[in-house]
Motif scaffolding. Structure first.
Motif, PDB file in Angstrom:
ATOM      1  N   GLY A   2       8.192   6.177   0.350  1.00 31.30           N
ATOM      2  CA  GLY A   2       7.063   6.220  -0.568  1.00 31.30           C
ATOM      3  C   GLY A   2       5.723   6.090   0.137  1.00 31.30           C
ATOM      4  O   GLY A   2       4.760   6.773  -0.209  1.00 31.30           O
ATOM      5  N   VAL A   3       5.649   5.211   1.137  1.00 28.29           N
ATOM      6  CA  VAL A   3       4.378   5.035   1.844  1.00 28.29           C
ATOM      7  C   VAL A   3       4.006   6.287   2.621  1.00 28.29           C
ATOM      8  O   VAL A   3       2.825   6.504   2.915  1.00 28.29           O
ATOM      9  N   SER A   4       4.989   7.135   2.960  1.00 29.56           N
ATOM     10  CA  SER A   4       4.716   8.361   3.708  1.00 29.56           C
ATOM     11  C   SER A   4       4.346   9.527   2.805  1.00 29.56           C
ATOM     12  O   SER A   4       3.510  10.351   3.170  1.00 29.56           O
ATOM     13  N   ARG A   5       4.973   9.611   1.640  1.00 23.62           N
ATOM     14  CA  ARG A   5       4.754  10.770   0.773  1.00 23.62           C
ATOM     15  C   ARG A   5       3.653  10.566  -0.258  1.00 23.62           C
ATOM     16  O   ARG A   5       3.346  11.481  -1.032  1.00 23.62           O
ATOM     17  N   PHE A   6       3.066   9.384  -0.284  1.00 24.93           N
ATOM     18  CA  PHE A   6       2.113   9.039  -1.331  1.00 24.93           C
ATOM     19  C   PHE A   6       0.915   9.990  -1.336  1.00 24.93           C
ATOM     20  O   PHE A   6       0.493  10.454  -2.402  1.00 24.93           O
ATOM     21  N   ASP A   7       0.369  10.286  -0.176  1.00 23.93           N
ATOM     22  CA  ASP A   7      -0.777  11.198  -0.126  1.00 23.93           C
ATOM     23  C   ASP A   7      -0.416  12.569  -0.689  1.00 23.93           C
ATOM     24  O   ASP A   7      -1.133  13.119  -1.538  1.00 23.93           O
ATOM     25  N   ARG A   8       0.687  13.127  -0.189  1.00 24.84           N
ATOM     26  CA  ARG A   8       1.066  14.487  -0.576  1.00 24.84           C
ATOM     27  C   ARG A   8       1.451  14.573  -2.041  1.00 24.84           C
ATOM     28  O   ARG A   8       1.021  15.477  -2.769  1.00 24.84           O
ATOM     29  N   ASP A   9       2.292  13.650  -2.506  1.00 29.03           N
ATOM     30  CA  ASP A   9       2.859  13.765  -3.841  1.00 29.03           C
ATOM     31  C   ASP A   9       1.975  13.184  -4.941  1.00 29.03           C
ATOM     32  O   ASP A   9       2.175  13.484  -6.121  1.00 29.03           O
ATOM     33  N   VAL A  10       1.001  12.355  -4.564  1.00 24.31           N
ATOM     34  CA  VAL A  10       0.129  11.733  -5.562  1.00 24.31           C
ATOM     35  C   VAL A  10      -1.323  12.159  -5.370  1.00 24.31           C
ATOM     36  O   VAL A  10      -1.923  12.799  -6.230  1.00 24.31           O
ATOM     37  N   LEU A  11      -1.900  11.808  -4.250  1.00 28.50           N
ATOM     38  CA  LEU A  11      -3.344  11.962  -4.081  1.00 28.50           C
ATOM     39  C   LEU A  11      -3.773  13.400  -3.895  1.00 28.50           C
ATOM     40  O   LEU A  11      -4.946  13.733  -4.125  1.00 28.50           O
ATOM     41  N   ASP A  53      12.257 -11.071  -7.257  1.00 26.79           N
ATOM     42  CA  ASP A  53      11.415 -12.036  -7.971  1.00 26.79           C
ATOM     43  C   ASP A  53      10.106 -12.292  -7.234  1.00 26.79           C
ATOM     44  O   ASP A  53       9.039 -12.374  -7.857  1.00 26.79           O
ATOM     45  N   ALA A  54      10.181 -12.421  -5.921  1.00 23.24           N
ATOM     46  CA  ALA A  54       8.980 -12.726  -5.139  1.00 23.24           C
ATOM     47  C   ALA A  54       7.991 -11.570  -5.181  1.00 23.24           C
ATOM     48  O   ALA A  54       6.769 -11.773  -5.317  1.00 23.24           O
ATOM     49  N   VAL A  55       8.486 -10.350  -5.047  1.00 22.08           N
ATOM     50  CA  VAL A  55       7.585  -9.192  -5.095  1.00 22.08           C
ATOM     51  C   VAL A  55       6.990  -9.050  -6.492  1.00 22.08           C
ATOM     52  O   VAL A  55       5.780  -8.801  -6.657  1.00 22.08           O
ATOM     53  N   ASN A  56       7.808  -9.217  -7.523  1.00 18.77           N
ATOM     54  CA  ASN A  56       7.282  -9.128  -8.889  1.00 18.77           C
ATOM     55  C   ASN A  56       6.205 -10.180  -9.149  1.00 18.77           C
ATOM     56  O   ASN A  56       5.185  -9.899  -9.803  1.00 18.77           O
ATOM     57  N   GLN A  57       6.416 -11.376  -8.653  1.00 17.51           N
ATOM     58  CA  GLN A  57       5.410 -12.417  -8.858  1.00 17.51           C
ATOM     59  C   GLN A  57       4.096 -12.065  -8.165  1.00 17.51           C
ATOM     60  O   GLN A  57       3.017 -12.308  -8.710  1.00 17.51           O
ATOM     61  N   TRP A  58       4.197 -11.461  -6.999  1.00 16.51           N
ATOM     62  CA  TRP A  58       2.972 -11.025  -6.309  1.00 16.51           C
ATOM     63  C   TRP A  58       2.265  -9.924  -7.104  1.00 16.51           C
ATOM     64  O   TRP A  58       1.032  -9.945  -7.256  1.00 16.51           O
ATOM     65  N   ALA A  73      10.475  -9.795   1.148  1.00 20.49           N
ATOM     66  CA  ALA A  73       9.399  -9.650   0.169  1.00 20.49           C
ATOM     67  C   ALA A  73       8.090  -9.307   0.864  1.00 20.49           C
ATOM     68  O   ALA A  73       7.300  -8.483   0.372  1.00 20.49           O
ATOM     69  N   GLU A  74       7.837  -9.916   2.014  1.00 13.89           N
ATOM     70  CA  GLU A  74       6.588  -9.668   2.742  1.00 13.89           C
ATOM     71  C   GLU A  74       6.481  -8.207   3.160  1.00 13.89           C
ATOM     72  O   GLU A  74       5.396  -7.607   3.108  1.00 13.89           O
ATOM     73  N   GLN A  75       7.582  -7.616   3.586  1.00 13.02           N
ATOM     74  CA  GLN A  75       7.557  -6.213   3.981  1.00 13.02           C
ATOM     75  C   GLN A  75       7.250  -5.310   2.795  1.00 13.02           C
ATOM     76  O   GLN A  75       6.457  -4.360   2.907  1.00 13.02           O
ATOM     77  N   LEU A  76       7.877  -5.580   1.658  1.00 13.18           N
ATOM     78  CA  LEU A  76       7.613  -4.762   0.475  1.00 13.18           C
ATOM     79  C   LEU A  76       6.184  -4.942  -0.022  1.00 13.18           C
ATOM     80  O   LEU A  76       5.527  -3.967  -0.421  1.00 13.18           O
ATOM     81  N   ILE A  77       5.690  -6.147  -0.004  1.00  8.09           N
ATOM     82  CA  ILE A  77       4.302  -6.390  -0.425  1.00  8.09           C
ATOM     83  C   ILE A  77       3.344  -5.630   0.484  1.00  8.09           C
ATOM     84  O   ILE A  77       2.365  -5.026   0.013  1.00  8.09           O
ATOM     85  N   ASP A  78       3.620  -5.610   1.772  1.00  4.69           N
ATOM     86  CA  ASP A  78       2.780  -4.852   2.695  1.00  4.69           C
ATOM     87  C   ASP A  78       2.813  -3.363   2.353  1.00  4.69           C
ATOM     88  O   ASP A  78       1.780  -2.682   2.407  1.00  4.69           O
ATOM     89  N   GLY A  79       3.973  -2.858   1.956  1.00  3.20           N
ATOM     90  CA  GLY A  79       4.055  -1.460   1.537  1.00  3.20           C
ATOM     91  C   GLY A  79       3.223  -1.182   0.301  1.00  3.20           C
ATOM     92  O   GLY A  79       2.518  -0.162   0.221  1.00  3.20           O
ATOM     93  N   HIS A  80       3.284  -2.069  -0.679  1.00  3.59           N
ATOM     94  CA  HIS A  80       2.448  -1.911  -1.872  1.00  3.59           C
ATOM     95  C   HIS A  80       0.970  -1.942  -1.505  1.00  3.59           C
ATOM     96  O   HIS A  80       0.168  -1.158  -2.039  1.00  3.59           O
ATOM     97  N   ARG A  81       0.603  -2.822  -0.609  1.00  3.47           N
ATOM     98  CA  ARG A  81      -0.805  -2.900  -0.209  1.00  3.47           C
ATOM     99  C   ARG A  81      -1.272  -1.613   0.459  1.00  3.47           C
ATOM    100  O   ARG A  81      -2.423  -1.203   0.296  1.00  3.47           O
ATOM    101  N   ARG A  82      -0.383  -0.975   1.206  1.00  3.70           N
ATOM    102  CA  ARG A  82      -0.747   0.302   1.823  1.00  3.70           C
ATOM    103  C   ARG A  82      -1.067   1.342   0.760  1.00  3.70           C
ATOM    104  O   ARG A  82      -2.037   2.113   0.895  1.00  3.70           O
TER     105      ARG A  82
END
Length: 455
Positions: A285-294, A381-386, A329-338
């Protein structure tokens, strides 16, 4: 293993009555702005009045699950007809074709577009030829996409269109979207100008080569675009095939009318992970976000529903689609932040959705594994709470709480369960749309910043 692999086609999602909306969070967050100079995947300028009306995110050819899949062999002296529903109308229509994951150039001998009838039929009088740089045929290099010239076919929001492609020569493996949740039709020979359904005697539940439909002219130029981004729940797995009941379809029905009509397009891929690539389930998802969304023309907002496949699919052996490690959870949160940073840099509003319950589905539902390491449920749970509390998304759709069983908050509510305890059914998809609509500018209570979603 097919059942296990298919059950990994998850995406965070939920729905019911609860909406968790945080104020357009962070001070200094970029306001959505009107896009101007932009180029498409072929490098051609995108006209500012073109709007994405339908999309499918493409991935590598592979055999798929359960239903006939034509991508490994591709097409030769065959006609392919695919029916899609557009989120916004206009006076002209064009299509976007992809050979991004092909291993050779493909030649589209000819193509047409028209209003869909029943099944593979096209409404008489509506069929229009498609041209490419004023030519009836076009060769698409391996790894490339191409957009057609404008066809004089007027459309309204929620019209169904039939896009027909004829391949005289062998295409080789076909770039595809495996989980269309809709029927594609194939016939022998050149049937691109045939309006009847009789010749189209072969069917599949995947889309091939067709990655976008765009419209321009009123009302299209007055509509902004909302992109639903995620995996199988966004993609519609678990909803009724050929019924347009995916949550983005339900959202499109809510947003296509009223004082702020918007187009909704679906950039979900079943099985897609936020952080890891797959030869079956698409780029991370972090790789295709530009092409498929933006890069969607007219995009104003995106709804992100992602991460569950990373959690439940991490650490398993490679079943033929690639493997990935256990995630934190930290890795996934970093992906969301990207994703958030990338969307903000392009002036696009970004809405985060919490991941739905997974108990009883695939994977370890316990808080920790045998080594005392936080397990899949603890990470979810941790990612959802963030997502709920960090304020980093512009708005939050708390689908986890909304879709949870009141008797067991880690499990999916039975009324919304498609049967695998992971994917919502039609009712669940409709409830998700009801939650998301006001967060992206629907007809109802709306955050102030959603006003700028209109072009």
């Amino acid at each position: 293993m097919a059942v296990q692999k298919r059950s990994l086609l998850v995406a965070g999602t939920a729905a019911a009555l609860a909406v968790s909306l945080f104020p357009p969070a962070a001070a200094g967050a970029a306001q959505p702005v009107r896009q101007t100079a932009q180029t498409d995947q072929t490098g051609r300028p995108v006209h500012p009045d073109w709007r994405a009306a339908w999309t499918a995110s493409m991935h590598h050819p592979f055999a798929g699950f359960g239903t006939p899949n034509w991508s490994p062999a591709g097409f030769a002296d065959q006609t392919l007809r695919q029916v899609v529903r557009v989120g916004v109308g206009g006076s002209s229509t064009r299509v976007r074709l992809s050979n991004r994951f092909g291993d050779r150039p493909i030649r589209v001998t000819g193509a047409t577009v028209g209003r869909a009838g029943v099944g593979a039929a096209v409404q008489p009088g509506s069929l229009r030829p498609l041209t490419f740089h004023r030519s009836a045929s076009v060769t698409i290099p391996a790894g490339a996409e191409i957009v057609s010239d404008a066809a004089s076919l007027s459309t309204r929001a929620l019209d169904s269109l039939a896009v027909t492609l004829y391949f005289a020569d062998a295409t080789g493996p076909a770039t595809l979207h495996e989980n269309a949740n809709a029927t594609a039709y194939r016939a022998s020979g050149d049937r691109r100008s045939v309006t009847g359904a009789g010749a189209f005697d072969q069917t599949s539940q995947s889309w091939y080569f067709l990655t976008g439909v765009e419209t321009t002219g009123r009302p299209a130029r007055d509509n902004g675009v909302v992109v639903a981004f995620g995996d199988s729940i966004t993609d519609g797995y678990g909803t009724t095939p050929d019924a347009d009941n995916r949550y983005p379809d339900e959202l499109a029905e809510r947003l296509s009318t009223g004082r702020r009509p918007l187009s909704v397009v679906n950039a979900g891929i079943g099985g897609n992970k936020l952080l890891a690539d797959s030869t079956c389930f698409g780029a991370a998802g972090v790789s295709r976000f530009d092409r498929d969304v933006l890069d969607q023309p007219g995009v104003r907002a995106v709804v992100v529903l992602a991460g569950v496949n990373d959690i439940i699919g991490g650490g398993y052996p490679d079943f033929g689609c690639g493997s990935s490690g256990v995630v934190s959870a930290e890795q996934l949160i970093d992906g969301h932040r990207r994703l958030i940073r990338t969307a903000r840099a392009r002036g696009v509003r970004i809405v985060g959705a919490t991941m739905l319950p997974i108990k009883g589905g695939v994977g370890d539902d316990t808080p920790t594994n045998e080594d005392g390491v936080p397990g899949r449920e603890a990470v979810r749970d941790a990612v959802n709470q963030w997502i709920r509390t960090s304020g980093e998304y512009d708005a939050v759709a708390d689908l986890d709480r909304a879709l949870a069983d009141p008797e067991d908050r880690d499990a999916l509510r039975p009324a919304y369960d498609s049967g695998d305890h992971l994917h919502p059914n039609d009712a669940g998809a409709a409830a998700i749309a009801a939650i998301v609509a006001p967060l992206v500018g629907g007809n109802g209570p709306c955050p102030d910043r959603s006003e700028s979603l209109r072009g």
